[in-house]
Design a protein around this motif. Structure first.
Motif, PDB file in Angstrom:
ATOM      1  N   THR A  41       0.780  -1.249   0.000  1.00  0.00           N
ATOM      2  CA  THR A  41       0.000   0.000   0.000  1.00  0.00           C
ATOM      3  C   THR A  41       0.811   1.297   0.000  1.00  0.00           C
ATOM      4  O   THR A  41       0.317   2.304  -0.499  1.00  0.00           O
ATOM      5  N   PRO A  42       2.027   1.333   0.561  1.00  0.00           N
ATOM      6  CA  PRO A  42       2.662   2.662   0.656  1.00  0.00           C
ATOM      7  C   PRO A  42       3.018   3.283  -0.690  1.00  0.00           C
ATOM      8  O   PRO A  42       3.333   2.577  -1.645  1.00  0.00           O
ATOM      9  N   VAL A  43       2.937   4.597  -0.714  1.00  0.00           N
ATOM     10  CA  VAL A  43       3.548   5.371  -1.794  1.00  0.00           C
ATOM     11  C   VAL A  43       4.945   5.704  -1.292  1.00  0.00           C
ATOM     12  O   VAL A  43       5.108   6.185  -0.163  1.00  0.00           O
ATOM     13  N   LEU A  44       5.927   5.392  -2.108  1.00  0.00           N
ATOM     14  CA  LEU A  44       7.305   5.591  -1.665  1.00  0.00           C
ATOM     15  C   LEU A  44       7.830   6.962  -2.065  1.00  0.00           C
ATOM     16  O   LEU A  44       7.365   7.553  -3.039  1.00  0.00           O
ATOM     17  N   GLU A  45       8.795   7.432  -1.307  1.00  0.00           N
ATOM     18  CA  GLU A  45       9.457   8.676  -1.672  1.00  0.00           C
ATOM     19  C   GLU A  45      10.355   8.394  -2.872  1.00  0.00           C
ATOM     20  O   GLU A  45      10.490   7.241  -3.308  1.00  0.00           O
ATOM     21  N   SER A  46      10.984   9.428  -3.389  1.00  0.00           N
ATOM     22  CA  SER A  46      11.723   9.243  -4.631  1.00  0.00           C
ATOM     23  C   SER A  46      13.031   8.463  -4.447  1.00  0.00           C
ATOM     24  O   SER A  46      13.705   8.160  -5.423  1.00  0.00           O
ATOM     25  N   ASP A  47      13.368   8.096  -3.217  1.00  0.00           N
ATOM     26  CA  ASP A  47      14.506   7.177  -3.025  1.00  0.00           C
ATOM     27  C   ASP A  47      14.065   5.727  -3.234  1.00  0.00           C
ATOM     28  O   ASP A  47      14.875   4.814  -3.210  1.00  0.00           O
ATOM     29  N   ARG A  48      12.733   5.523  -3.428  1.00  0.00           N
ATOM     30  CA  ARG A  48      12.108   4.215  -3.684  1.00  0.00           C
ATOM     31  C   ARG A  48      12.237   3.246  -2.496  1.00  0.00           C
ATOM     32  O   ARG A  48      12.079   2.059  -2.651  1.00  0.00           O
ATOM     33  N   MET A  49      12.539   3.777  -1.311  1.00  0.00           N
ATOM     34  CA  MET A  49      12.692   2.900  -0.135  1.00  0.00           C
ATOM     35  C   MET A  49      11.954   3.434   1.089  1.00  0.00           C
ATOM     36  O   MET A  49      11.652   2.688   2.006  1.00  0.00           O
ATOM     37  N   THR A  50      11.696   4.742   1.104  1.00  0.00           N
ATOM     38  CA  THR A  50      11.098   5.367   2.281  1.00  0.00           C
ATOM     39  C   THR A  50       9.607   5.594   2.020  1.00  0.00           C
ATOM     40  O   THR A  50       9.227   6.035   0.934  1.00  0.00           O
ATOM     41  N   VAL A  51       8.807   5.287   3.024  1.00  0.00           N
ATOM     42  CA  VAL A  51       7.358   5.448   2.865  1.00  0.00           C
ATOM     43  C   VAL A  51       6.983   6.933   2.937  1.00  0.00           C
ATOM     44  O   VAL A  51       7.290   7.609   3.924  1.00  0.00           O
ATOM     45  N   ALA A  52       6.356   7.423   1.856  1.00  0.00           N
ATOM     46  CA  ALA A  52       5.879   8.816   1.843  1.00  0.00           C
ATOM     47  C   ALA A  52       4.521   8.904   2.520  1.00  0.00           C
ATOM     48  O   ALA A  52       4.243   9.811   3.289  1.00  0.00           O
ATOM     49  N   ALA A  90       3.868   3.451   7.981  1.00  0.00           N
ATOM     50  CA  ALA A  90       3.660   4.860   8.316  1.00  0.00           C
ATOM     51  C   ALA A  90       4.706   5.689   7.588  1.00  0.00           C
ATOM     52  O   ALA A  90       5.781   5.174   7.233  1.00  0.00           O
ATOM     53  N   ALA A  91       4.370   6.937   7.347  1.00  0.00           N
ATOM     54  CA  ALA A  91       5.309   7.829   6.661  1.00  0.00           C
ATOM     55  C   ALA A  91       6.637   7.842   7.412  1.00  0.00           C
ATOM     56  O   ALA A  91       6.665   7.927   8.642  1.00  0.00           O
ATOM     57  N   GLY A  92       7.710   7.718   6.672  1.00  0.00           N
ATOM     58  CA  GLY A  92       9.043   7.739   7.278  1.00  0.00           C
ATOM     59  C   GLY A  92       9.638   6.356   7.470  1.00  0.00           C
ATOM     60  O   GLY A  92      10.851   6.222   7.686  1.00  0.00           O
ATOM     61  N   ASP A  93       8.804   5.304   7.394  1.00  0.00           N
ATOM     62  CA  ASP A  93       9.336   3.943   7.491  1.00  0.00           C
ATOM     63  C   ASP A  93      10.291   3.696   6.316  1.00  0.00           C
ATOM     64  O   ASP A  93      10.006   4.107   5.188  1.00  0.00           O
ATOM     65  N   VAL A  94      11.379   2.986   6.599  1.00  0.00           N
ATOM     66  CA  VAL A  94      12.318   2.663   5.517  1.00  0.00           C
ATOM     67  C   VAL A  94      12.362   1.140   5.367  1.00  0.00           C
ATOM     68  O   VAL A  94      12.526   0.410   6.364  1.00  0.00           O
ATOM     69  N   PHE A  95      12.168   0.667   4.138  1.00  0.00           N
ATOM     70  CA  PHE A  95      12.204  -0.771   3.880  1.00  0.00           C
ATOM     71  C   PHE A  95      13.622  -1.303   4.089  1.00  0.00           C
ATOM     72  O   PHE A  95      14.586  -0.736   3.561  1.00  0.00           O
ATOM     73  N   VAL A  96      13.715  -2.381   4.835  1.00  0.00           N
ATOM     74  CA  VAL A  96      15.024  -2.999   5.091  1.00  0.00           C
ATOM     75  C   VAL A  96      15.100  -4.378   4.409  1.00  0.00           C
ATOM     76  O   VAL A  96      16.118  -4.726   3.806  1.00  0.00           O
ATOM     77  N   ALA A  97      14.002  -5.127   4.511  1.00  0.00           N
ATOM     78  CA  ALA A  97      13.996  -6.453   3.886  1.00  0.00           C
ATOM     79  C   ALA A  97      12.563  -6.872   3.587  1.00  0.00           C
ATOM     80  O   ALA A  97      11.622  -6.465   4.270  1.00  0.00           O
ATOM     81  N   VAL A  98      12.414  -7.638   2.536  1.00  0.00           N
ATOM     82  CA  VAL A  98      11.128  -8.258   2.216  1.00  0.00           C
ATOM     83  C   VAL A  98      11.349  -9.755   2.338  1.00  0.00           C
ATOM     84  O   VAL A  98      12.115 -10.347   1.563  1.00  0.00           O
ATOM     85  N   LYS A 154      10.575  -6.213   6.815  1.00  0.00           N
ATOM     86  CA  LYS A 154      11.335  -5.557   7.884  1.00  0.00           C
ATOM     87  C   LYS A 154      11.509  -4.086   7.516  1.00  0.00           C
ATOM     88  O   LYS A 154      11.929  -3.769   6.394  1.00  0.00           O
ATOM     89  N   ILE A 155      11.138  -3.235   8.456  1.00  0.00           N
ATOM     90  CA  ILE A 155      11.261  -1.793   8.201  1.00  0.00           C
ATOM     91  C   ILE A 155      12.033  -1.133   9.347  1.00  0.00           C
ATOM     92  O   ILE A 155      12.111  -1.689  10.452  1.00  0.00           O
ATOM     93  N   ARG A 156      12.592   0.008   9.046  1.00  0.00           N
ATOM     94  CA  ARG A 156      13.228   0.805  10.098  1.00  0.00           C
ATOM     95  C   ARG A 156      12.306   1.975  10.407  1.00  0.00           C
ATOM     96  O   ARG A 156      11.961   2.755   9.532  1.00  0.00           O
ATOM     97  N   ARG A 157      11.860   1.995  11.650  1.00  0.00           N
ATOM     98  CA  ARG A 157      10.937   3.057  12.080  1.00  0.00           C
ATOM     99  C   ARG A 157      11.517   3.736  13.312  1.00  0.00           C
ATOM    100  O   ARG A 157      11.809   3.070  14.301  1.00  0.00           O
ATOM    101  N   ALA A 158      11.691   5.026  13.223  1.00  0.00           N
ATOM    102  CA  ALA A 158      12.254   5.814  14.332  1.00  0.00           C
ATOM    103  C   ALA A 158      13.549   5.187  14.839  1.00  0.00           C
ATOM    104  O   ALA A 158      13.785   5.083  16.049  1.00  0.00           O
ATOM    105  N   GLY A 159      14.368   4.742  13.919  1.00  0.00           N
ATOM    106  CA  GLY A 159      15.692   4.224  14.280  1.00  0.00           C
ATOM    107  C   GLY A 159      15.705   2.761  14.673  1.00  0.00           C
ATOM    108  O   GLY A 159      16.774   2.179  14.858  1.00  0.00           O
ATOM    109  N   LYS A 160      14.541   2.151  14.829  1.00  0.00           N
ATOM    110  CA  LYS A 160      14.489   0.743  15.241  1.00  0.00           C
ATOM    111  C   LYS A 160      13.958  -0.112  14.105  1.00  0.00           C
ATOM    112  O   LYS A 160      13.050   0.305  13.381  1.00  0.00           O
ATOM    113  N   GLU A 161      14.494  -1.311  13.989  1.00  0.00           N
ATOM    114  CA  GLU A 161      14.010  -2.226  12.947  1.00  0.00           C
ATOM    115  C   GLU A 161      12.897  -3.094  13.515  1.00  0.00           C
ATOM    116  O   GLU A 161      13.051  -3.690  14.583  1.00  0.00           O
TER     117      GLU A 161
END
Lengths: 175, 261
Positions: free
Chosen positions: B59-70, B78-86, B115-122
């Motif tokens: 569901t997320p729309v990603l930012e233009s780095d294609r890894m961070t949730v916009a 949630a916005a700001g989550d960064v994909f780490v692993a699928v 696996k996502i990184r949210r607020a510095g934690k995975e």
């Protein structure tokens, strides 16, 4: 004469206001919500509920412009004549006559002219409250065209005729 | 290098977007060519075979780095989550489409561990896939309709796409232009609001880095100017403020990272 003067005066009073300007104002409401209209124009004088769920909101305003009567000055000429008698230095009576005219200008003010003004504006809103149409009638539906411009002006798009293809057809160049 | 590649990939679409944005100021002379200019790059892009494959889309729309949730329309991301692993696939941040590459291996209706990184934690979340092909088919058909100057057809397709997945900046921009030309977005108020939302989305997608924001500075300021000229000063000020705040936040982050080093 008074009617012509009144018409000229109305035009002067109106300044840049015009029916085209009024229509331009109405046009800005197309697509907007009737709630927004009511918050801006106030509660309409009449609301008609259509069978399909839409509404017609009618705004009416009427008034009158009273133009004072015009004052004209009418000349009134009076004519005088008569005779006079006087005793001369030799003791004889001398008789003489005189005549002349005198003109005075008497102000005359005509009755004031009353011009009735009326503007009825109707907005049609669809069932969702979106304004889809407008109309007006009357002799005082005038306004200065709004300076407000849309970010991008809506331009009618011509109907398009082309072969519609599915995504798969497009990907496989089958279209 | 990755960002350079991303910029090249986006070049044709973004060029069309810029043309579209400016054309909006003189619609009578350019409206007949506006939609084809925006639509053709869309059709070209989404004709590519990778978009015609039935596979997992999240569901997320990603930012233009294609890894961070916009932004995300579900409660998983949630916005700001960064994909780490699928699943067990670690996201390759040097790839051009890191998340998409990982999702290509997953079926359309699968539930997957991400696996996502949210607020510095995975953390690991479970997410339900939807079929990417259905969505991209609609984008392709919308682009094709626009390329034929069919604003209504384009608008319908994009509405359908938006009901499946939130749109990112480029389709949002196309949806705006098709919508207004089809008479679906009428009135200065609605047009200004829709226009504002498109560029608000661009800020959202660029806020992963100060560089990304600065690359879009001209586009954003042009939009701010257009809103101001359109008597939507409030929206113009808000857009400018969002841009400034995003840039300040990212500049401060970069500076503090620099200090830490």
């Amino acid at each position: 004469m008074n009617r012509i003067a009144a018409s000229i005066l109305l035009v002067l009073l109106a300044g840049c206001a015009s029916t085209a300007g009024y229509e331009a104002v109405l046009q800005t409401w197309l697509g907007d919500s009737s709630d927004h209209l009511v918050s801006s124009w106030g509660v309409p004088q009449q609301v008609y509920r259509q069978s399909g769920g839409g509404t017609v909101l009618q705004y009416s305003r009427s008034g009158q412009i009273v133009l004072p009567g015009m004052t004209t000055y009418q000349a009134q000429t009076s004519y005088t004549s008569g005779s006079v008698a006087a005793v001369g230095s030799n003791g004889n009576m001398i008789n003489g006559t005189y005549d002349g005219t005198a003109t005075t200008y008497v102000p005359h003010t005509s009755d004031p002219t009353v011009i009735a003004t009326r503007c009825v504006t109707r907005f049609t809103a669809d069932a969702s409250g979106r304004i889809t149409n407008w109309s007006w009638e009357g002799n005082s539906c005038r306004a200065v065209a709004p300076k407000k411009t849309s970010v991008v002006a809506a331009v009618p798009v011509q109907p398009v005729s082309y072969k519609k293809c599915t995504a798969d057809q497009l990907r496989h160049s089958d279209c | 290098m990755v960002h350079l590649k991303l910029s090249l990939v986006a070049l044709t679409i973004s060029t069309a977007i810029c043309v579209g944005a400016f054309a909006g100021n003189s619609p009578t002379t350019q409206d007949s060519t506006l939609l084809p200019k925006i639509g053709e790059p869309f059709a070209t892009e989404y004709k590519k075979s990778e978009y015609g494959v039935s596979r997992c889309m999240l569901t997320p729309v990603l930012e233009s780095d294609r890894m961070t949730v916009a932004l995300s329309t579900d409660r998983v991301f949630a916005a700001g989550d960064v994909f780490v692993a699928v699943g067990s696939d670690i996201i390759d941040s040097t790839a051009m489409f890191p998340v998409r590459d990982a999702l290509m291996k997953r079926a359309a209706e699968e539930s997957i561990q991400v696996k996502i990184r949210r607020a510095g934690k995975e953390i690991t979340v479970t997410a339900k896939c939807t079929d990417a092909k259905v969505f991209y088919d609609l984008l392709l058909e919308a682009g094709f309709a626009a390329s034929k100057n069919d604003a209504a057809g384009c608008s319908d397709k994009l509405r359908g796409a938006a009901s499946l997945h939130a749109l990112n900046f480029s389709p949002m921009h196309l949806a705006f232009q098709c919508g207004r030309l089809a008479g679906r977005i009428v009135g200065p108020t609605d047009q200004a609001k829709a226009y504002y939302e498109v560029y608000e989305q661009l800020i959202r997608e660029s806020q992963w880095s100060a560089d990304a924001l600065n690359r879009n500075r001209g586009t954003i300021l042009t939009a701010v100017d257009a809103l101001r000229k359109g008597n939507a000063a409030f929206l113009a000020d808000d857009l400018k403020q969002q841009f400034d705040q995003a840039l300040t936040a990212k500049t401060q982050t970069t500076a503090s990272l620099g200090d830490a080093r």
